[in-house]
Enzyme design. Structure first.
Site, PDB file in Angstrom:
ATOM      1  N   HIS A   1      86.180  45.688  75.257  1.00 26.48           N
ATOM      2  CA  HIS A   1      86.188  47.060  75.769  1.00 26.48           C
ATOM      3  C   HIS A   1      86.272  48.023  74.588  1.00 26.48           C
ATOM      4  CE1 HIS A   1      87.270  50.536  78.233  1.00 26.48           C
ATOM      5  NE2 HIS A   1      86.868  49.817  79.256  1.00 26.48           N
TER       6      HIS A   1
ATOM      7  N   ASP B   1      85.428  43.854  84.810  1.00 25.50           N
ATOM      8  CA  ASP B   1      84.279  43.138  85.385  1.00 25.50           C
ATOM      9  C   ASP B   1      84.452  41.629  85.405  1.00 25.50           C
ATOM     10  OD1 ASP B   1      82.585  45.714  83.836  1.00 25.50           O
ATOM     11  OD2 ASP B   1      82.444  45.326  85.989  1.00 25.50           O
TER      12      ASP B   1
ATOM     13  N   HIS C   1      77.796  47.711  80.645  1.00 27.03           N
ATOM     14  CA  HIS C   1      78.690  48.606  81.403  1.00 27.03           C
ATOM     15  C   HIS C   1      78.916  48.014  82.804  1.00 27.03           C
ATOM     16  CE1 HIS C   1      80.705  52.187  82.661  1.00 27.03           C
ATOM     17  NE2 HIS C   1      79.714  53.038  82.734  1.00 27.03           N
TER      18      HIS C   1
HETATM   19  C1  SDX Z   1      82.954  48.531  81.629  1.00 28.33           C
HETATM   20  O1  SDX Z   1      84.051  52.447  78.815  1.00 28.33           O
HETATM   21  C2  SDX Z   1      84.602  52.095  79.911  1.00 28.33           C
HETATM   22  O2  SDX Z   1      85.656  52.576  80.302  1.00 28.33           O
HETATM   23  C3  SDX Z   1      83.808  51.055  80.714  1.00 28.33           C
HETATM   24  C4  SDX Z   1      84.501  50.508  81.977  1.00 28.33           C
HETATM   25  C5  SDX Z   1      84.684  51.584  83.040  1.00 28.33           C
HETATM   26  O3  SDX Z   1      85.560  51.415  83.884  1.00 28.33           O
HETATM   27  O4  SDX Z   1      83.826  52.539  83.062  1.00 28.33           O
HETATM   28  O5  SDX Z   1      85.759  49.953  81.622  1.00 28.33           O
HETATM   29  C6  SDX Z   1      83.630  49.412  82.623  1.00 28.33           C
HETATM   30  O6  SDX Z   1      81.841  48.810  81.269  1.00 28.33           O
HETATM   31  C7  SDX Z   1      83.724  47.388  81.037  1.00 28.33           C
HETATM   32  C8  SDX Z   1      82.907  46.622  79.956  1.00 28.33           C
HETATM   33  C9  SDX Z   1      81.935  45.675  80.685  1.00 28.33           C
HETATM   34  N1  SDX Z   1      81.019  45.065  79.695  1.00 28.33           N
HETATM   35  C10 SDX Z   1      81.095  43.758  79.384  1.00 28.33           C
HETATM   36  O7  SDX Z   1      81.966  42.998  79.811  1.00 28.33           O
HETATM   37  C11 SDX Z   1      79.963  43.290  78.461  1.00 28.33           C
HETATM   38  C12 SDX Z   1      80.551  42.423  77.333  1.00 28.33           C
HETATM   39  N2  SDX Z   1      81.332  43.304  76.423  1.00 28.33           N
HETATM   40  C13 SDX Z   1      80.638  43.944  75.380  1.00 28.33           C
HETATM   41  O8  SDX Z   1      79.300  43.925  75.247  1.00 28.33           O
HETATM   42  C14 SDX Z   1      81.465  44.931  74.568  1.00 28.33           C
HETATM   43  O9  SDX Z   1      82.737  44.417  74.440  1.00 28.33           O
HETATM   44  C15 SDX Z   1      81.511  46.343  75.100  1.00 28.33           C
HETATM   45  C16 SDX Z   1      80.146  46.890  75.355  1.00 28.33           C
HETATM   46  C17 SDX Z   1      82.317  46.402  76.359  1.00 28.33           C
HETATM   47  C18 SDX Z   1      82.203  47.201  74.046  1.00 28.33           C
HETATM   48  O10 SDX Z   1      81.370  47.231  72.953  1.00 28.33           O
HETATM   49  P1  SDX Z   1      81.789  47.953  71.577  1.00 28.33           P
HETATM   50  O11 SDX Z   1      83.042  48.733  71.736  1.00 28.33           O
HETATM   51  O12 SDX Z   1      80.590  48.662  71.051  1.00 28.33           O
HETATM   52  O13 SDX Z   1      82.174  46.718  70.672  1.00 28.33           O
HETATM   53  P2  SDX Z   1      81.198  46.002  69.656  1.00 28.33           P
HETATM   54  O14 SDX Z   1      79.943  45.608  70.383  1.00 28.33           O
HETATM   55  O15 SDX Z   1      81.087  46.880  68.452  1.00 28.33           O
HETATM   56  O16 SDX Z   1      82.009  44.671  69.322  1.00 28.33           O
HETATM   57  C19 SDX Z   1      83.031  44.643  68.312  1.00 28.33           C
HETATM   58  C20 SDX Z   1      83.094  43.191  67.867  1.00 28.33           C
HETATM   59  C21 SDX Z   1      81.724  42.643  67.448  1.00 28.33           C
HETATM   60  O17 SDX Z   1      81.956  41.536  66.565  1.00 28.33           O
HETATM   61  P3  SDX Z   1      81.705  41.766  64.959  1.00 28.33           P
HETATM   62  O18 SDX Z   1      80.340  42.436  64.824  1.00 28.33           O
HETATM   63  O19 SDX Z   1      82.860  42.660  64.526  1.00 28.33           O
HETATM   64  O20 SDX Z   1      81.764  40.372  64.389  1.00 28.33           O
HETATM   65  O21 SDX Z   1      83.482  42.360  68.982  1.00 28.33           O
HETATM   66  C22 SDX Z   1      82.414  41.477  69.336  1.00 28.33           C
HETATM   67  C23 SDX Z   1      81.156  42.036  68.693  1.00 28.33           C
HETATM   68  O22 SDX Z   1      80.227  41.004  68.426  1.00 28.33           O
HETATM   69  N3  SDX Z   1      82.327  41.504  70.787  1.00 28.33           N
HETATM   70  C24 SDX Z   1      82.112  40.429  71.538  1.00 28.33           C
HETATM   71  C25 SDX Z   1      82.165  40.895  72.864  1.00 28.33           C
HETATM   72  N4  SDX Z   1      82.417  42.212  72.862  1.00 28.33           N
HETATM   73  C26 SDX Z   1      82.519  42.580  71.581  1.00 28.33           C
HETATM   74  N5  SDX Z   1      81.860  39.152  71.212  1.00 28.33           N
HETATM   75  C27 SDX Z   1      81.679  38.303  72.260  1.00 28.33           C
HETATM   76  N6  SDX Z   1      81.732  38.659  73.553  1.00 28.33           N
HETATM   77  C28 SDX Z   1      81.971  39.945  73.893  1.00 28.33           C
HETATM   78  N7  SDX Z   1      82.020  40.307  75.163  1.00 28.33           N
END
Ligand code: SDX
Length: 422
Positions: free
Chosen positions: A302, A358, A263
């Site tokens: 996201h 971010d 997050h």
């Molecule tokens: C913020 O919710 C909000 O509004 C948050 C926010 C706000 O203003 O409050 O916008 C702020 O928190 C932005 C997000 C910051 N976090 C990151 O940048 C961390 C990296 N991103 C992730 O860990 C992830 O994308 C999340 C946590 C943001 C979202 O996770 P989800 O929706 O649970 O997605 P998921 O983990 O189920 O991923 C879906 C697929 C998976 O692949 P498969 O299992 O289908 O093969 O996408 C892949 C994941 O492995 N994936 C990524 C990835 N994010 C998702 N692969 C590589 N790098 C990534 N960053």
């Protein structure tokens, strides 16, 4: 074709038609038909947990609006305090309202000297600024026992002002403690964001001028971070607040949720990722490791946006403006190359992974002189406005206590075996 769904219990033939309203169906109709059957939706991937008028975002279209105003217009035309007023009270303020709001906040921005001496000095020298912020926001609860009267809108408003006012002071104090500088009290002659920068960087002997362009850029960053619907930390604030806990412990819990690298902690994680990659020509190897599932591309992806985060677009433009003053952040070229490679690679495109808020923010913060440990603290300062708006809205709605059900997957009933027979 009617905009509704029909639920049929095939065990009894009972059925109910439920209208689809604004993209949702009312789960209470389900509960009436199937009182002992729950929807199972861990991490709330397809569940709405609140009714809110504060913020609207559309993941497919990639838009973000605060009380109906597009983020692009607010970023161009409104200060953070104007946006905080909009989120909290529903309208952008008139100039007179803004002046009064700013005065109320300036008057409430100091923290008690004992707070510095007894609370801040209790932390280890290497304590992370977010750990200090989470703890000190909760500690404020002990100074304001009247804030427990959460059903009184007047009491809520007085503590909303206090929290908006004190968050920058707590944040700056956490930084000054970490670098061993004496604390600086707020300067009522400075605007909200300039005052924060002065509390952060003013030397004890004085003689510090806030750069107006950097202050304006940071104020814009606060605007972009001010709210984002039912994200993890805002959901936390609403959940804790629904038990009628006071606003200080509710926001401390929200700060805790924001701290996580999935997050708000992602802005810090992006910088550490770029520093670990080390050089422009190592980017392809890192992306390959991500595609093997060995790493996460921090600052990408996201839960809602399946398109470019509109805030990331604005931040990318802001970065160039800041770097004209501070000098280009050497990590920028690597970040741009990471984005270029990812947006052209089907692994990311097929998963709809785009840069989020971010990805670029940390580069800007670092160029402004903030240490990495302060990045999520800066996110918290902006998001305080949104957390408070949602907390206040939830209470004004008379919401019930948040209490989800569960799918039990544990042991069936069994007798306790006396310890000597285990
Ligand atoms: C913020 O919710 C909000 O509004 C948050 C926010 C706000 O203003 O409050 O916008 C702020 O928190 C932005 C997000 C910051 N976090 C990151 O940048 C961390 C990296 N991103 C992730 O860990 C992830 O994308 C999340 C946590 C943001 C979202 O996770 P989800 O929706 O649970 O997605 P998921 O983990 O189920 O991923 C879906 C697929 C998976 O692949 P498969 O299992 O289908 O093969 O996408 C892949 C994941 O492995 N994936 C990524 C990835 N994010 C998702 N692969 C590589 N790098 C990534 N960053």
């Amino acid at each position: 074709m009617s905009s509704s769904i029909t639920i049929i219990d095939n065990r009894t033939g009972d059925r109910v038609d439920v209208p689809i309203v604004d993209g949702t169906v009312d789960a209470r109709e389900w509960s009436r038909l199937l009182p002992d059957v729950w929807f199972h939706d861990p991490s709330f991937g397809s569940t709405s947990g609140a009714e809110s008028a504060v913020c609207e975002l559309d993941g497919a279209a990639g838009y973000l609006r605060y009380r109906g105003h597009p983020i692009e217009q607010l970023a161009e035309q409104a200060s953070f305090l104007e946006v905080a007023h909009l989120l909290l009270f529903g309208e952008l303020p008139t100039r007179a309202q803004l002046d009064g709001f700013a005065d109320e906040i300036a008057e409430a921005s100091t923290i008690h000297e004992n707070f510095h001496k007894r609370i801040f000095e209790g932390f280890r020298d290497d304590a992370h600024a977010m750990g200090v912020l989470v703890s000190s926001v909760a500690a404020l609860s002990t100074f304001y026992p009247d804030s427990k009267d959460v059903e009184d809108a007047t009491v809520r408003r007085s503590h909303i002002i206090r929290l908006l006012a004190k968050m920058p002071t707590l944040a700056a104090s956490a930084y000054r403690r970490s670098v061993g500088n004496p604390y600086v009290q707020p300067d009522p002659d400075l605007d909200y964001t300039s005052n924060f920068l002065a509390m952060m960087f003013r030397p004890a002997e004085g003689g510090f001028e806030v750069d107006p362009i950097l202050a304006q850029a940071l104020d814009l960053l606060f605007v972009l971070h001010a709210d984002h619907g039912q994200n993890c930390s805002t959901t936390t604030a609403r959940t804790v607040g629904s038990s009628h806990a006071d606003p200080y412990v509710s926001l401390s819990a929200a700060c805790g949720a924001l701290y996580g690298p999935r997050h708000g902690g992602a802005n810090e994680a992006v910088l550490r990722m770029l520093e670990e990659i080390g050089s422009y020509d190592q980017v392809d190897d890192f992306v390959a490791a991500v595609k093997r599932g060995e790493r996460r591309l921090m600052g990408f992806g996201h839960r809602v946006y399946k398109n470019y985060d509109p805030r990331a677009k604005i931040l990318k433009e802001t970065a160039h403006r800041v770097f004209e003053i501070t000098g280009k952040n050497p990590l920028l070229d690597m970040a741009l190359k990471l984005e270029e490679v990812a947006l052209a690679d089907n692994y990311f495109v097929s998963r709809k992974l785009y840069p989020n808020v971010d990805f670029y923010s940390g580069l800007i913060y670092q160029s402004m002189g903030f240490p990495v440990e302060m990045f999520t603290v800066l996110f918290a300062i902006g998001r305080t406005a949104g957390w408070l708006a949602h907390w206040d809205e939830m209470l004004a709605q008379g919401s019930r206590i948040a209490r989800p059900r569960q799918l039990y997957i544990g042991e069936a009933t069994r007798d306790v075996v006396p310890i000597d027979q285990r």
